[in-house]
Design an enzyme around this catalytic site. Structure first.
Site, short mmCIF file in Angstrom:
data_model
loop_
_atom_site.label_atom_id
_atom_site.label_comp_id
_atom_site.label_asym_id
_atom_site.label_seq_id
_atom_site.Cartn_x
_atom_site.Cartn_y
_atom_site.Cartn_z
N GLY A 270 0.27 -4.23 10.42
CA GLY A 270 1.56 -3.91 9.83
C GLY A 270 1.54 -2.46 9.40
O GLY A 270 0.52 -1.97 8.91
N LYS B 5 0.84 -1.21 0.00
CA LYS B 5 0.00 0.00 0.00
C LYS B 5 0.87 1.26 0.00
O LYS B 5 0.62 2.20 -0.75
CB LYS B 5 -0.93 0.01 1.22
CG LYS B 5 -2.02 -1.03 1.16
CD LYS B 5 -2.83 -1.02 2.44
CE LYS B 5 -3.90 -2.07 2.44
NZ LYS B 5 -4.73 -2.05 3.67
N ALA C 244 -0.77 0.85 5.90
CA ALA C 244 -1.09 0.00 7.05
C ALA C 244 -2.07 -1.08 6.63
O ALA C 244 -2.89 -0.87 5.72
CB ALA C 244 -1.69 0.83 8.18
N ASP C 245 -1.98 -2.21 7.29
CA ASP C 245 -2.95 -3.28 7.06
C ASP C 245 -3.16 -4.04 8.36
O ASP C 245 -2.20 -4.33 9.06
CB ASP C 245 -2.50 -4.24 5.96
CG ASP C 245 -3.64 -5.15 5.55
OD1 ASP C 245 -4.52 -4.68 4.81
OD2 ASP C 245 -3.67 -6.31 6.01
N THR C 246 -4.41 -4.33 8.66
CA THR C 246 -4.78 -5.02 9.88
C THR C 246 -5.37 -6.38 9.56
O THR C 246 -6.23 -6.48 8.68
CB THR C 246 -5.79 -4.18 10.70
OG1 THR C 246 -5.22 -2.90 10.98
CG2 THR C 246 -6.18 -4.86 11.99
#
Length: 187
Positions: free
Chosen positions: A103, A50, A66-68
C-alpha cells in the site's frame, strides 16, 4: 520536497535508483493488522497511518508512506517477531504461490492519495535445513513474509507475475505515476 515516512533501506534505494529525490523521516507506528482486515486494506491503512504520522511534522511537503504485506491462504504475514516465526513463515511459503501487496499513500496539504500494487510470487520447495540456514543469516528478520527477493531468497523464486520492485518493498512505477498525477499540487 518528498518525505519518505520509512526507515527501510530498500525503499530508499528504490527511490534513489529511480532518480526520485526525497528526505527520510521514519514513521514509528505499530504495523499490526486488525482481526478480519483484508490484506489490501491492511497495507493501505498502514501506509496512510505512516504518511499522516510524518505529515504532521512536515505539513508543507509531500509525504510518502508505504507498507508491504505477504499473503498466503488469506493469512497476512508481516515481519517475523523472532527466528522461529521467520522459519514458520518460510515453511508456509515453501513450494507455493503467494501475493505481495504494498500500500502507498501520498499526503499533500492534508489530503491523502492511496493506492496499492499486488504481485504474485512463486516459491520452490525449501528444505528445513535451508530454512534454518537462511534464518541464521538474519536476512529474513525485518522483511514481510520473512524473505528478501533481492537477497539470498532469490534462489527459491523461479518467477513472479507483476512488479518486482513491489516485492522488494515499493512499487516505484505506481509511486511515480501518483507523483505525476498530483504534480500541480506540488508547485
Amino acid at each position: 520536497m518528498l518525505v519518505l515516512a520509512s526507515a527501510s533501506p530498500r525503499r530508499q534505494e528504490l527511490l534513489r535508483n529511480a532518480g526520485i529525490a526525497f528526505e527520510v523521516v521514519p514513521a514509528n507506528i505499530p504495523e499490526n493488522s486488525v482481526p478480519g482486515e483484508a490484506a489490501k486494506a491492511c497495507a493501505e491503512r498502514l501506509a496512510r497511518e505512516k504518511a499522516f504520522a510524518a505529515a504532521s511534522q512536515f505539513p508543507n511537503d509531500t509525504v510518502l508512506g508505504a507498507d508491504t504485506v505477504v499473503v498466503v491462504d488469506g493469512q497476512i504475514l508481516g515481519k517475523p517477531s523472532d527466528p522461529a516465526d521467520a522459519a514458520r513463515m518460510l515453511r508456509l511459503l515453501s513450494g507455493r504461490d503467494h501475493y505481495v501487496i504494498t500500500g502507498v499513500c501520498l499526503v499533500v496539504d492534508g489530503q491523502s492519495f492511496v493506492a496499492s500494487e499486488t504481485t504474485l510470487v512463486a516459491v520452490n520447495k525449501i528444505t528445513d535445513e535451508e530454512i534454518a540456514e537462511y534464518v541464521a543469516t538474519g536476512e529474513p528478520m525485518d522483511k514481510a513474509g520473512a524473505y528478501a527477493i533481492q537477497g539470498i531468497a532469490s534462489r527459491w523464486i523461479p518467477h513472479i507475475e507483476g512488479d518486482y520492485c513491489n516485492v522488494v518493498g515499493l512499487p516505484v512505477a505506481l509511486v511515480f505515476r501518483m507523483l505525476r498525477e498530483i504534480g500541480p499540487r506540488l508547485a
